[in-house]
Design an enzyme around this catalytic site. Structure first.
Site, PDB file in Angstrom:
ATOM      1  N   GLY A 245     -38.339   0.467  16.699  1.00 11.10           N
ATOM      2  CA  GLY A 245     -38.015  -0.812  17.319  1.00 11.10           C
ATOM      3  C   GLY A 245     -36.669  -0.627  18.145  1.00 11.10           C
ATOM      4  O   GLY A 245     -36.335   0.658  18.166  1.00 11.10           O
ATOM      5  N   ALA A 246     -36.028  -1.885  18.385  1.00 13.40           N
ATOM      6  CA  ALA A 246     -34.487  -1.587  18.983  1.00 13.40           C
ATOM      7  C   ALA A 246     -33.838  -3.000  18.498  1.00 13.40           C
ATOM      8  O   ALA A 246     -34.679  -3.920  18.160  1.00 13.40           O
ATOM      9  CB  ALA A 246     -34.946  -1.493  20.233  1.00 13.40           C
ATOM     10  N   ASP A 247     -32.571  -2.958  18.629  1.00 16.81           N
ATOM     11  CA  ASP A 247     -31.781  -4.222  18.329  1.00 16.81           C
ATOM     12  C   ASP A 247     -31.510  -4.974  19.920  1.00 16.81           C
ATOM     13  O   ASP A 247     -31.541  -6.058  20.116  1.00 16.81           O
ATOM     14  CB  ASP A 247     -30.643  -4.028  17.782  1.00 16.81           C
ATOM     15  CG  ASP A 247     -30.796  -3.495  16.387  1.00 16.81           C
ATOM     16  OD1 ASP A 247     -31.530  -4.115  15.879  1.00 16.81           O
ATOM     17  OD2 ASP A 247     -30.407  -2.436  15.956  1.00 16.81           O
TER      18      ASP A 247
ATOM     19  N   GLU B  21     -33.035   8.293  13.185  1.00 22.44           N
ATOM     20  CA  GLU B  21     -33.797   7.834  14.209  1.00 22.44           C
ATOM     21  C   GLU B  21     -33.388   8.603  15.515  1.00 22.44           C
ATOM     22  O   GLU B  21     -34.551   9.087  16.139  1.00 22.44           O
ATOM     23  CB  GLU B  21     -33.556   6.328  14.677  1.00 22.44           C
ATOM     24  CG  GLU B  21     -34.017   5.366  13.522  1.00 22.44           C
ATOM     25  CD  GLU B  21     -33.636   3.954  13.550  1.00 22.44           C
ATOM     26  OE1 GLU B  21     -34.072   3.044  13.010  1.00 22.44           O
ATOM     27  OE2 GLU B  21     -32.579   3.573  14.488  1.00 22.44           O
TER      28      GLU B  21
ATOM     29  N   THR C 296     -37.588   2.913  11.989  1.00 21.14           N
ATOM     30  CA  THR C 296     -37.328   2.074  10.671  1.00 21.14           C
ATOM     31  C   THR C 296     -37.043   0.695  11.396  1.00 21.14           C
ATOM     32  O   THR C 296     -36.553   0.338  12.244  1.00 21.14           O
ATOM     33  CB  THR C 296     -36.048   2.656  10.315  1.00 21.14           C
ATOM     34  OG1 THR C 296     -36.199   3.885   9.633  1.00 21.14           O
ATOM     35  CG2 THR C 296     -35.538   1.580   9.135  1.00 21.14           C
TER      36      THR C 296
HETATM   37  C1  5RP Z   1     -33.075   0.212  12.262  1.00 26.07           C
HETATM   38  C2  5RP Z   1     -33.255   0.175  13.805  1.00 26.07           C
HETATM   39  C3  5RP Z   1     -34.261  -0.987  14.212  1.00 26.07           C
HETATM   40  O1  5RP Z   1     -34.974  -0.153  15.090  1.00 26.07           O
HETATM   41  C4  5RP Z   1     -33.694  -2.142  14.592  1.00 26.07           C
HETATM   42  O2  5RP Z   1     -32.829  -2.655  13.785  1.00 26.07           O
HETATM   43  C5  5RP Z   1     -34.748  -3.201  15.025  1.00 26.07           C
HETATM   44  O3  5RP Z   1     -35.279  -3.810  13.799  1.00 26.07           O
HETATM   45  P1  5RP Z   1     -36.290  -4.821  13.753  1.00 26.07           P
HETATM   46  O4  5RP Z   1     -37.531  -4.083  14.240  1.00 26.07           O
HETATM   47  O5  5RP Z   1     -36.282  -5.077  12.276  1.00 26.07           O
HETATM   48  O6  5RP Z   1     -35.835  -5.933  14.656  1.00 26.07           O
HETATM   49  O7  5RP Z   1     -32.682   0.563  14.637  1.00 26.07           O
HETATM   50  O8  5RP Z   1     -31.981   1.161  12.178  1.00 26.07           O
END
Ligand code: 5RP
Length: 227
Positions: free
Chosen positions: A85-87, A106, A31
């Site tokens: 993805g990841a933060d 996730e 997501t």
């Molecule tokens: C969602 C997530 C996303 O992978 C994370 O927030 C990264 O998002 P983006 O690709 O918009 O930077 O963990 O719950």
């Protein structure tokens, strides 16, 4: 030379993730804005995938709109890959996730896949997890006690709000975002916090860490391997 934007880096890694996807396969899909680029790339495959197991209602909608069948997680069996993805991502492939509030699903889909391929722009790469406020999905009746438990470890937890009310996740729960943490041992931290009553999922992904990260940089896509 014009500077590559963050959005362009996300597009690059979304497309690069197709290297890990075979036609006819069922793929686990995460997501977020980077995954949205991956979904667009998936939709353009000349020979399509058989379907996807999705980690959120938002991704399911996009997948269906792109003509990609969304399959029931319980019927899909083991997946070859999960792409998300990841933060934040550290040097061992451990991550903070949940900025899009989808962390529980996730983690479920990631646990069902043999390999986690993280796609991220270079801003997500960190030495130590914790600068990004840690998302934790919680049962609503427990959030105040969980907030105090984080305070005891110097974390400041706040309920995530949306349109003036606590955000409600796809699972009907709330999110606490916790600032002020320095997570030196992600596996130990995840193991401990996951056991607190009322915690549904903590957004540290150490058990379900990435095997590979495709990192978007101005010079192109860098491949980091953690396995
Ligand atoms: C969602 C997530 C996303 O992978 C994370 O927030 C990264 O998002 P983006 O690709 O918009 O930077 O963990 O719950």
């Amino acid at each position: 030379m014009t500077q590559m934007t963050q959005d362009q880096m996300k597009t690059q890694v979304g497309q690069a993730a197709l290297r890990y996807v075979q036609p006819g396969q069922i793929v686990g899909v995460g997501t977020g804005s980077t995954v949205n680029k991956f979904i667009a790339a998936l939709a353009g495959m000349p020979e399509p995938v058989a379907g996807a197991v999705s980690s959120s209602d938002a991704s399911s909608q996009l997948l269906r709109a792109a003509g990609i069948p969304v399959l029931d997680c319980n019927r899909a069996g083991e997946l070859a890959v999960y792409i998300d993805g990841a933060d934040e991502i550290d040097g061992r492939g451990c991550m903070i996730k949940g900025g899009g509030a989808a962390l529980t699903r996730e983690k479920i889909v990631a646990a069902q896949a043999r390999r986690f391929i993280c796609i991220a722009d270079q801003s997500k790469r960190v030495q130590v997890l914790g600068a990004f406020a840690l998302p934790v999905e919680v049962i609503p009746m427990a959030f105040e006690r969980i907030r105090r438990q984080f305070a005891a470890m110097n974390g400041q937890a706040a309920l995530r709000m949306k349109e003036g009310r606590p955000l409600v996740t796809d699972n009907g729960q709330h999110i606490l975002d916790v600032r002020g943490l320095r997570i030196d041992d992600p596996l130990a931290f995840e193991t401990e916090v996951n056991q607190w009553p009322g915690v549904v999922t903590v957004g540290v992904f150490a058990r379900q860490r990435a095997h590979v990260c495709l990192l978007g940089t101005p010079a192109g896509v860098e491949t980091l391997r953690f396995d």
